[in-house]
Design an enzyme around this catalytic site. Structure first.
Site, PDB file in Angstrom:
ATOM      1  N   ARG A 288       0.832  -1.204   0.000  1.00  0.00           N
ATOM      2  CA  ARG A 288       0.000   0.000   0.000  1.00  0.00           C
ATOM      3  C   ARG A 288       0.870   1.259   0.000  1.00  0.00           C
ATOM      4  NH1 ARG A 288      -5.124   1.750   1.434  1.00  0.00           N
ATOM      5  NH2 ARG A 288      -5.334   3.385   3.009  1.00  0.00           N
ATOM      6  N   HIS A 311      -8.050   6.408   1.485  1.00  0.00           N
ATOM      7  CA  HIS A 311      -7.817   7.276   2.639  1.00  0.00           C
ATOM      8  C   HIS A 311      -8.893   8.349   2.733  1.00  0.00           C
ATOM      9  CE1 HIS A 311      -3.529   5.823   2.731  1.00  0.00           C
ATOM     10  NE2 HIS A 311      -3.742   5.988   4.021  1.00  0.00           N
TER      11      HIS A 311
END
Length: 336
Positions: A288, A311
């Site tokens: 990630r 996010h």
């Protein structure tokens, strides 16, 4: 000295934080339903962590011959200090405190963490131990390519190639990656649409979609398809254990098995080592982090990076971007 257990019975051996007491007089079946909903109030990973935290606290209390539930503020503060002295990270100690708070809340007991002495102890631990997390190294596109070159053309190797490439291309959390089912994958002319049914920032399960381009270099879509075809997987979990004899476990005659989040971390570490890297610096989060870092290096827009990573707080992503671009247009480039 007693602790609540999963059945609601008090015991000295199994302190667990998300339970109801049988004393409420509910029928067994109804109590089980209530417990299931209590568990659902927290993510599975949080539940597992809280169970571990409370077990550790219970064991510490037994050694010190003090009650763990209800616990006194003095006992909690002493336990947190003992964890700090043992070298625990401040984030881990903070979670231990949260687990104790949650256990007392659900047990209807006074919260010992809501005490000025405990708060002062936590603050002192943060100042002394520090709060900076030990971040795993980012497996950037270049690093990932080195890892992929080390995979073998076996069934396990095909799985690992698909996992590494898809984990990177989707900027997946490892919990999201292992939760994927074949039904969450939708082929598209431009690549692959992946439905994430639940994530750390989507505990209510609204779900969201990530798009994975075919790609010219890492080719994540082709690697996923190659793994599924080779394994004969047409439904259920995408990523599954493979036995040493080269068979997918749980493919037929049994409930399908998923890889665990820890297995993802182990796979990343293994190929980091094979690629000549420091395996201890890499983990499940490296894929990630690697995508976000690489996207930042290539000048991708912040909003587009967040679309892929999922996010919600741009400050987290900005941290990756700042690190990726730390030497670009450096203020001292012209005179150092």
């Amino acid at each position: 000295m007693t602790n609540l257990t999963e059945s609601g019975v008090q015991s000295d051996t199994g302190p667990l934080p998300i339970l109801v007491e049988e004393a409420v007089g509910l029928p067994t079946q109804m109590a089980a339903i209530v417990r299931a909903y209590q568990r659902a109030s927290k993510a599975d990973a949080t539940v597992r962590a809280y169970r571990t935290d409370m077990a550790l606290f219970g064991e510490w209390c037994r050694r010190c011959d003090v009650p763990s539930l209800p616990a006194s503020p003095e006992s909690v503060a002493a336990f947190l200090v003992s964890e700090a002295e043992a070298g625990r990270a401040s984030s881990t100690i903070g979670r231990r405190c949260a687990a104790i708070r949650y256990a007392h809340k659900l047990a209807g007991a006074a919260d010992p963490t809501d005490d000025e002495g405990v708060r002062a102890t936590l603050e002192g631990i943060r100042r002394k131990v520090g709060v900076a997390p030990a971040q795993k190294a980012a497996a950037t596109a270049e690093v990932l390519a080195r890892m992929l070159m080390r995979t073998q053309d076996t069934l396990a190797g095909k799985r690992d190639r698909a996992l590494l490439a898809l984990g990177f291309a989707g900027a997946f959390r490892r919990s999201e990656l292992v939760a994927l089912d074949v039904g969450d994958l939708e082929a598209d002319r431009e690549g692959l649409r992946v439905r994430v049914r639940r994530s750390k920032t989507d505990q209510d399960g609204r779900g969201f979609e990530k798009t994975i381009p075919h790609g010219r270099f890492l080719r994540p879509v082709a690697l996923v398809r190659d793994w599924l075809d080779a394994a004969g997987i047409v439904e259920g979990p995408v990523f599954r254990p493979v036995s040493r004899s080269g068979h997918v476990r749980g493919l037929t005659g049994a409930a399908p098995r998923r890889l665990t989040s820890q297995a993802v971390a182990n796979i990343v570490k293994r190929y980091a080592h094979l690629a000549g890297l420091d395996a201890s610096a890499y983990g499940g989060h490296s894929l990630r982090a690697g995508y976000i870092t690489t996207a930042a290096e290539y000048g991708a827009d912040l909003a587009r990076i967040m679309d892929q990573s999922g996010h919600r707080d741009p400050r987290t992503v900005v941290g990756y971007i700042r690190r990726a671009n730390a030497f670009k247009d450096h203020s001292g480039a012209g005179f150092l």
